[in-house]
Structures are given as C-alpha cells and as structure tokens.
Design a protein around this motif. Sequence first.
Motif, PDB file in Angstrom:
ATOM      1  N   PRO A 157       0.823  -1.222   0.000  1.00 50.54           N
ATOM      2  CA  PRO A 157       0.000   0.000   0.000  1.00 50.54           C
ATOM      3  C   PRO A 157       0.850   1.263   0.000  1.00 50.54           C
ATOM      4  O   PRO A 157       1.907   1.320   0.636  1.00 50.54           O
ATOM      5  N   HIS A 158       0.374   2.284  -0.711  1.00 46.61           N
ATOM      6  CA  HIS A 158       1.062   3.571  -0.784  1.00 46.61           C
ATOM      7  C   HIS A 158       0.445   4.552   0.213  1.00 46.61           C
ATOM      8  O   HIS A 158      -0.767   4.766   0.189  1.00 46.61           O
ATOM      9  N   PRO A 159       1.246   5.170   1.079  1.00 45.53           N
ATOM     10  CA  PRO A 159       0.692   6.173   2.002  1.00 45.53           C
ATOM     11  C   PRO A 159       0.483   7.516   1.317  1.00 45.53           C
ATOM     12  O   PRO A 159       1.163   7.836   0.328  1.00 45.53           O
ATOM     13  N   ALA A 160      -0.423   8.299   1.849  1.00 46.57           N
ATOM     14  CA  ALA A 160      -0.674   9.642   1.311  1.00 46.57           C
ATOM     15  C   ALA A 160       0.194  10.692   2.000  1.00 46.57           C
ATOM     16  O   ALA A 160       0.485  11.736   1.426  1.00 46.57           O
ATOM     17  N   ASP A 161       0.616  10.419   3.235  1.00 47.15           N
ATOM     18  CA  ASP A 161       1.417  11.379   3.995  1.00 47.15           C
ATOM     19  C   ASP A 161       2.773  11.587   3.317  1.00 47.15           C
ATOM     20  O   ASP A 161       3.480  10.636   2.998  1.00 47.15           O
ATOM     21  N   LYS A 162       3.152  12.852   3.104  1.00 45.02           N
ATOM     22  CA  LYS A 162       4.382  13.172   2.382  1.00 45.02           C
ATOM     23  C   LYS A 162       5.616  12.644   3.099  1.00 45.02           C
ATOM     24  O   LYS A 162       6.599  12.233   2.469  1.00 45.02           O
ATOM     25  N   ARG A 163       5.598  12.656   4.437  1.00 44.87           N
ATOM     26  CA  ARG A 163       6.764  12.168   5.183  1.00 44.87           C
ATOM     27  C   ARG A 163       6.936  10.667   4.994  1.00 44.87           C
ATOM     28  O   ARG A 163       8.058  10.186   4.789  1.00 44.87           O
ATOM     29  N   ALA A 185      12.953   9.443  12.179  1.00 47.29           N
ATOM     30  CA  ALA A 185      12.313  10.499  12.983  1.00 47.29           C
ATOM     31  C   ALA A 185      13.230  11.721  13.102  1.00 47.29           C
ATOM     32  O   ALA A 185      12.776  12.865  12.996  1.00 47.29           O
ATOM     33  N   GLN A 186      14.532  11.462  13.305  1.00 44.67           N
ATOM     34  CA  GLN A 186      15.481  12.574  13.381  1.00 44.67           C
ATOM     35  C   GLN A 186      15.568  13.322  12.065  1.00 44.67           C
ATOM     36  O   GLN A 186      15.581  14.555  12.030  1.00 44.67           O
ATOM     37  N   ARG A 187      15.635  12.588  10.968  1.00 49.49           N
ATOM     38  CA  ARG A 187      15.736  13.226   9.646  1.00 49.49           C
ATOM     39  C   ARG A 187      14.511  14.084   9.334  1.00 49.49           C
ATOM     40  O   ARG A 187      14.622  15.166   8.751  1.00 49.49           O
ATOM     41  N   LEU A 188      13.348  13.569   9.713  1.00 55.99           N
ATOM     42  CA  LEU A 188      12.093  14.241   9.347  1.00 55.99           C
ATOM     43  C   LEU A 188      11.595  15.207  10.410  1.00 55.99           C
ATOM     44  O   LEU A 188      10.602  15.909  10.198  1.00 55.99           O
ATOM     45  N   GLY A 189      12.261  15.224  11.554  1.00 56.12           N
ATOM     46  CA  GLY A 189      11.876  16.151  12.618  1.00 56.12           C
ATOM     47  C   GLY A 189      10.557  15.812  13.285  1.00 56.12           C
ATOM     48  O   GLY A 189       9.785  16.717  13.631  1.00 56.12           O
ATOM     49  N   ILE A 195       5.668   8.323  13.454  1.00 58.23           N
ATOM     50  CA  ILE A 195       5.897   7.477  12.280  1.00 58.23           C
ATOM     51  C   ILE A 195       5.164   6.150  12.421  1.00 58.23           C
ATOM     52  O   ILE A 195       4.500   5.684  11.488  1.00 58.23           O
ATOM     53  N   HIS A 196       5.265   5.534  13.598  1.00 64.32           N
ATOM     54  CA  HIS A 196       4.561   4.269  13.826  1.00 64.32           C
ATOM     55  C   HIS A 196       3.056   4.446  13.635  1.00 64.32           C
ATOM     56  O   HIS A 196       2.394   3.623  12.981  1.00 64.32           O
TER      57      HIS A 196
END
Length: 261
Positions: A157-163, A185-189, A195-196
Amino acid sequence: MPQSITRGFAAPYTLYDRNAMPVTAMAADYLPDHETPRHDHPHIQLIHALHGVMVVSTDVGQWIVPPTRGLWMPAGFAHSIRMVGNVKMRTAFIRPDAAPGMLAHCAVLGVSPLLRELIVAAIDVPLPYDAESRHGRLMRLLLDEVVQMPSLPLSLPHPADKRLQVICATITQTPDDATTVGEWAQRLGVDPKTIHRLFLRETGMTFGQWRQQARLLAALEHLATGARVVDVALELGYNSPTAFATMFKRQFGVSPSVFFH
C-alpha cells in the motif's frame, strides 16, 4: 493468436473491456520492461500471465503478479503495468453486473489450474456468444471459479502522507536500507511514535511490516529474472539466505527456489 506488443496498448482491447457479454478474454505478449501507460477499463479486469511477472501500480498501492496469481482490478480503477521478463498476458474482462458480491477493491487472487485453463479457453470464444451455448457455459464457469478464489498478500500500500512517502520511496529504491524508525524520525523532525502511528493509519502495517513486504516483493521481481536465491537475499539486506528463505516461506507458503515452478 496473441498480439506481440512493444509499446502502447493492444489496439483491439476496447472490443473486450466494454463488450456487452458478461465475460470476455484476450491475449497479448509483451517484451521485458514494457510498461502500459496509466489507464482504466469500464469492466473489471482479471490480469493474469502464463509466463513472466507483472508489477501493477495504482494511486493506493503496488501489486506483484506472478504466473500463479491474478490481479482483480475493479472497473474504473486507474493503473499501469510494468513487465518483468517476457510476459504472456491472458486477461479476462468481467462486466460489473455479471455476478453479485464481487470485490470492489484490488486484490491478488490465487489462480487454480482450472481457472488458468478456463482463461486460456475463453480467449478462443468468438464474440458475441449465446449465454446458453457451450461458450456461454464456459464463461459462467470461469466467473464461478474466479469469484471464489482466495486473495493473497502480494500488495504494497502507498501512504498519502508526504513524510511517509519519503521513507517508502527510499525503501522501494534501496530495499536493503537499514535506517531505523528513530533515525527517520530525526531526519524528518518528528517523534518516532508519529511514524509508527502514521504507518498503521495509512497502510494498515507497521513500519517493519511494510519494509519486509517491500523487500519480499522486490525479491519476487529479482527471482523472476532468474537471479540466485543467495544473491537476492544479500542484495535485499538479509543476513543469510536461510533467514531470507524462512521469511519468504512464512509469507508465501513455499520456498523462494520453487515459487515460480
């Protein structure tokens, strides 16, 4: 006689995907790496191949379709298909009102030996056919067989959230990527818990499950081209061929060495 396709579509496919008959079928052969442009059909499509592997992409996910499987594609659902190896596509189109209770979403289905032979036989049925003739009964049996086939876990499945799209694109392009949730998480702030939570909400999978599925589907593509199991295992980041084979068999029910046999 199947058509040999090098680019674009099989020109007469419109004779099948909007025909008044409840079920129709057609054949087309494709060269390796051919990709059909994004398109949809007014009828349901059962995408199947006697030989070769197809990677079907939509806005909501990606599906791997080996010769032992078929992809149920609902009417009006936009998709593109990439061919892995020489593909001998044998596909059936089903009118949306042909039977009650048909799936309204994409799903990879098991293709029994009977269903496989019915699809092959259906290709030679002239159009139109009489519903009460042998041809009509063959098509009804095909429909009866396909609607009771089990669905199988061959989707991503493809997520819609850009992160999440950043994470998923990285894993898809480099399946051996070992970046942890904490590092992402560190990279994306963001907080790792975010994320989970997003993975579960948008894909129905945990981060680990999604990455594992991405690796397994990438493995199917490599194996379809004749790659050795040991090479595939190492390329996808597994510590050993045994660990890869164990995970593969747990997911697909057979070992990677016999999946395409």
